[in-house]
Write an enzyme that holds these catalytic residues in place. Sequence first.
Site, PDB file in Angstrom:
ATOM      1  N   SER A  67       0.982  20.176 -10.714  1.00 38.84           N
ATOM      2  CA  SER A  67       0.459  18.838 -10.470  1.00 38.84           C
ATOM      3  C   SER A  67       1.638  17.891 -10.343  1.00 38.84           C
ATOM      4  CB  SER A  67      -0.441  18.406 -11.636  1.00 38.84           C
ATOM      5  OG  SER A  67      -0.686  17.018 -11.629  1.00 38.84           O
ATOM      6  N   TYR A  79      -2.075  17.272 -20.768  1.00 36.30           N
ATOM      7  CA  TYR A  79      -2.095  17.807 -19.403  1.00 36.30           C
ATOM      8  C   TYR A  79      -0.692  17.793 -18.802  1.00 36.30           C
ATOM      9  CZ  TYR A  79      -3.426  18.131 -14.437  1.00 36.30           C
ATOM     10  OH  TYR A  79      -3.550  18.503 -13.126  1.00 36.30           O
TER      11      TYR A  79
END
Length: 286
Positions: free
Chosen positions: A148, A161
Amino acid sequence: MGPVAEPADWYVGRTAIVTGAGSGIGAALSRALVEAGTHVVCADLDLDAASAVASSGTGPGSARAVELDVTDAGAVAALVTSVTADAGALDLMFNNAGISIGGETEELTLDHWNSIIDVNIRGVVHGVHAAYPVMVRQGSGHIVNTASMGGLMAAGLLTSYVMTKHAVVGLSLALRSEAAAHGVGVTAVCPSAVDTPILDKGAVGRFYGRDYFLKGQGVRRPLDPAVLATQVLDAVAENRPLLVTPRTARIAWRIGRLAPNFVASSSIRFVAKQRKLQAKRAARTS
């Protein structure tokens, strides 16, 4: 080296495993691979969702669905062994399954931390641990790890995350330097917000994921998973170490490398704005 800028038919007849294939990026990757002529194993914890994706692909390739919990190392290893035995080789391993948990860090429980570590880090490790030795023995193959922009940059309220995606990027780049000598490629995929269910899941407290991801990355609309899938296949064929997309993400990443202090200050301001917006939203819905 791994695959490099070969003809468009490079994917034809190859075998791939895609984890997290039941929705989002994994579903788009599976369909794109089938269209490119690859034989795809769509693996997901939700077998019905994986089956729906496997039956929806069109093209010269093929797809079948299997139930898989990526946190179960034995199950991942068994799948890799089975697919390799059936096909004679494993050409592509897409470690794509992932979850998101957003909110104030002090509100996260150890269960939250453990679940995201188990899926986002250990799930990738299990895929690498099972597939990489097979590819080394073959002298060919490519591992694709879905990370990501959160693996390249950082902002609060998404701390767990961000931690896991930084780990995925580091694993991918380090492994790539080893794997090249064995003819194996490794690519980390680092998109900004993608239009998947993850934008609306994993909220703790007042966290509102969709607003956070879009405003934090300066985009009005999330990236279409089908567009991302096409970009991923191109990046793999070109044996690129990182896919950072779209253009706005690449610009932000470069600014972060050139001016880390500016980005750190901007992140603090962004978190403050998000807290205010979350408080207003909570007040309206209470």
